[in-house]
Design a protein around this motif. Structure first.
Motif, short mmCIF file in Angstrom:
data_model
loop_
_atom_site.label_atom_id
_atom_site.label_comp_id
_atom_site.label_asym_id
_atom_site.label_seq_id
_atom_site.Cartn_x
_atom_site.Cartn_y
_atom_site.Cartn_z
N ASP A 137 6.15 -5.57 7.61
CA ASP A 137 5.03 -5.40 8.52
C ASP A 137 5.02 -6.53 9.54
OD1 ASP A 137 4.31 -3.21 7.00
OD2 ASP A 137 2.85 -4.33 5.80
N LYS A 177 0.83 -1.20 0.00
CA LYS A 177 0.00 0.00 0.00
C LYS A 177 0.87 1.26 0.00
CE LYS A 177 -2.01 0.99 3.94
NZ LYS A 177 -1.72 2.28 4.50
N GLU A 189 3.33 9.50 0.21
CA GLU A 189 4.51 8.78 -0.26
C GLU A 189 4.52 8.71 -1.79
OE1 GLU A 189 6.85 4.82 1.25
OE2 GLU A 189 4.71 4.59 0.90
N GLU A 216 1.66 4.74 1.30
CA GLU A 216 1.39 5.50 2.52
C GLU A 216 1.02 6.94 2.16
OE1 GLU A 216 1.10 4.08 5.38
OE2 GLU A 216 1.86 2.14 4.72
N THR A 258 7.57 3.97 -2.68
CA THR A 258 6.81 2.85 -2.12
C THR A 258 7.32 1.54 -2.71
OG1 THR A 258 4.85 4.25 -1.88
CG2 THR A 258 4.51 1.88 -1.74
#
Length: 181
Positions: free
Chosen positions: A139, A78, A83, A80, A88
């Motif tokens: 993550d 995804k 960004e 941000e 990314t």
């Protein structure tokens, strides 16, 4: 009004989560009738077709709860808020695979599910890969296995439905047709 346009009469936010927002819209159809639309707002994403010096494609395997199974995909993530899309892509490639790239090229963008979502995925090609010494952590809720496969192996995984998503299928077609594998 354009002959296919739907005019928004009302819009109600139903849910706002970490990744998506859901809204319900009442629309006026081209024939004057009304209908309800359930719509998902998404900030957009990037995906990276990373190709090693020996012409292998870098994939990640991860569990996708929406499908209740693991699938093999190109690295993606995804965007941000605020960004840059290419940044990314660089970040996601490093976080998910531990690779960096000295040659990033934009390929194409497309809507993933235009019938109900506004998500756009931007695909990048990454060549001249190198291992990042201290890659950024991924993550905390993401568990990934990295694979490097030939185009033939990737096409077989599509046939076997191990590769099951549109962005990865698109990337494989791009790799096969435009890069002369």
């Amino acid at each position: 009004m354009n002959r296919f346009e739907e005019k928004t009469i009302s819009s109600t936010n139903v849910y706002k989560g970490r990744v998506i927002e859901l809204r319900l819209e009442e629309v006026e159809l081209p024939d004057g009738n009304h209908a309800l639309r359930e719509l998902i707002d998404h900030p957009g994403a990037v995906a990276v077709l990373a190709i090693t010096d020996d012409n292998k494609i870098v994939f990640v395997e991860q569990y996708r709860k929406a499908l209740n199974r693991s699938i093999i995909e190109i690295p993606a993530g995804k965007i941000e808020p605020g960004e840059d899309k290419e940044l990314t892509a660089i970040r996601e490639l490093e976080e998910e695979t531990g690779y960096g790239s000295r040659a990033f090229t934009y390929i194409q963008s497309f809507a993933t599910s235009p019938g109900f979502a506004n998500e756009i995925i931007h695909i990048y090609l990454a060549r001249d890969l190198y291992k990042v010494e201290n890659p950024a952590p991924g993550d905390e809720d993401e568990f990934i296995r990295i694979l490097e496969c030939t185009i033939e192996e990737a096409k077989q995984m599509v046939q076997e439905e191990q590769i099951y998503d549109a962005k990865t299928a698109f990337a494989i077609l791009y790799a096969e047709k435009l890069l002369d594998f």
